[in-house]
Design a protein around this motif. Sequence first.
Motif, PDB file in Angstrom:
ATOM      1  N   ASP A  34      84.471 -28.212 -18.250  1.00 26.28           N
ATOM      2  CA  ASP A  34      85.218 -29.354 -18.770  1.00 26.28           C
ATOM      3  C   ASP A  34      86.575 -29.391 -18.074  1.00 26.28           C
ATOM      4  O   ASP A  34      87.359 -28.462 -18.205  1.00 26.28           O
ATOM      5  N   PHE A  35      86.837 -30.441 -17.305  1.00 25.12           N
ATOM      6  CA  PHE A  35      88.114 -30.500 -16.591  1.00 25.12           C
ATOM      7  C   PHE A  35      88.595 -31.932 -16.490  1.00 25.12           C
ATOM      8  O   PHE A  35      87.825 -32.874 -16.609  1.00 25.12           O
ATOM      9  N   GLU A  36      89.899 -32.058 -16.287  1.00 27.49           N
ATOM     10  CA  GLU A  36      90.509 -33.369 -16.088  1.00 27.49           C
ATOM     11  C   GLU A  36      91.035 -33.425 -14.658  1.00 27.49           C
ATOM     12  O   GLU A  36      91.999 -32.740 -14.319  1.00 27.49           O
ATOM     13  N   PRO A  37      90.384 -34.221 -13.790  1.00 25.33           N
ATOM     14  CA  PRO A  37      90.884 -34.351 -12.427  1.00 25.33           C
ATOM     15  C   PRO A  37      92.213 -35.097 -12.430  1.00 25.33           C
ATOM     16  O   PRO A  37      92.371 -36.106 -13.112  1.00 25.33           O
ATOM     17  N   THR A  38      93.166 -34.558 -11.686  1.00 28.78           N
ATOM     18  CA  THR A  38      94.518 -35.094 -11.654  1.00 28.78           C
ATOM     19  C   THR A  38      94.926 -35.285 -10.199  1.00 28.78           C
ATOM     20  O   THR A  38      94.552 -34.476  -9.350  1.00 28.78           O
ATOM     21  N   ALA A  39      95.658 -36.347  -9.925  1.00 29.53           N
ATOM     22  CA  ALA A  39      96.158 -36.572  -8.563  1.00 29.53           C
ATOM     23  C   ALA A  39      97.586 -37.096  -8.637  1.00 29.53           C
ATOM     24  O   ALA A  39      97.853 -38.049  -9.367  1.00 29.53           O
ATOM     25  N   PRO A  40      98.493 -36.461  -7.900  1.00 28.95           N
ATOM     26  CA  PRO A  40      99.853 -37.008  -7.841  1.00 28.95           C
ATOM     27  C   PRO A  40      99.853 -38.374  -7.152  1.00 28.95           C
ATOM     28  O   PRO A  40      99.035 -38.618  -6.264  1.00 28.95           O
ATOM     29  N   GLN A  41     100.767 -39.229  -7.553  1.00 26.79           N
ATOM     30  CA  GLN A  41     100.900 -40.553  -6.933  1.00 26.79           C
ATOM     31  C   GLN A  41     101.069 -40.417  -5.420  1.00 26.79           C
ATOM     32  O   GLN A  41     100.552 -41.223  -4.654  1.00 26.79           O
ATOM     33  N   ALA A  42     101.751 -39.353  -4.963  1.00 28.12           N
ATOM     34  CA  ALA A  42     101.976 -39.140  -3.526  1.00 28.12           C
ATOM     35  C   ALA A  42     100.658 -38.970  -2.774  1.00 28.12           C
ATOM     36  O   ALA A  42     100.549 -39.379  -1.608  1.00 28.12           O
ATOM     37  N   VAL A  43      99.639 -38.392  -3.413  1.00 28.05           N
ATOM     38  CA  VAL A  43      98.325 -38.248  -2.769  1.00 28.05           C
ATOM     39  C   VAL A  43      97.684 -39.623  -2.599  1.00 28.05           C
ATOM     40  O   VAL A  43      97.116 -39.918  -1.545  1.00 28.05           O
ATOM     41  N   LEU A  44      97.784 -40.474  -3.615  1.00 25.85           N
ATOM     42  CA  LEU A  44      97.225 -41.823  -3.490  1.00 25.85           C
ATOM     43  C   LEU A  44      97.907 -42.592  -2.365  1.00 25.85           C
ATOM     44  O   LEU A  44      97.244 -43.307  -1.612  1.00 25.85           O
ATOM     45  N   GLU A  45      99.226 -42.422  -2.239  1.00 30.41           N
ATOM     46  CA  GLU A  45      99.962 -43.093  -1.156  1.00 30.41           C
ATOM     47  C   GLU A  45      99.481 -42.592   0.209  1.00 30.41           C
ATOM     48  O   GLU A  45      99.295 -43.379   1.136  1.00 30.41           O
TER      49      GLU A  45
END
Length: 130
Positions: A34-45
């Motif tokens: 059970d996990f929550e994938p997380t991504a910093p906004q900088a990765v999306l940019e």
Amino acid sequence: MTTSTRAALDTSALMMPVELDVRLFDELERLLDDFEPTAPQAVLEELRRLSEKGGQEGTAANVGHDLATERCLVVDTEASYADDALVELARGGGVDYVVTNDRPLRDRVLEASVPVIALRGRNKLAITQP
């Protein structure tokens, strides 16, 4: 409801499904349950910028960006550079794992005492403890 494990994904991780034929979220479920994938906004940019280049890298970045926006909790950080944002999350206790194939980033995250999930073999992920 208990809080699930938070795994922060970097640019290289989100590009794995296209570039390396890795079933990223299936592999993370296998390792973390059970996990929550997380991504910093900088990765999306960073993914957005890479997707504009076209070619296989552009396609991988475009798919990675879609995965991040559809499946990840996107978080803001002080850092505008993707690697720094991930290290910031690791140091601040915001995530339990960082998923990356980037060796310099892996070393910085391990120095922050946070486990790293990276490719081991052709298409399996494995955890490296600090």
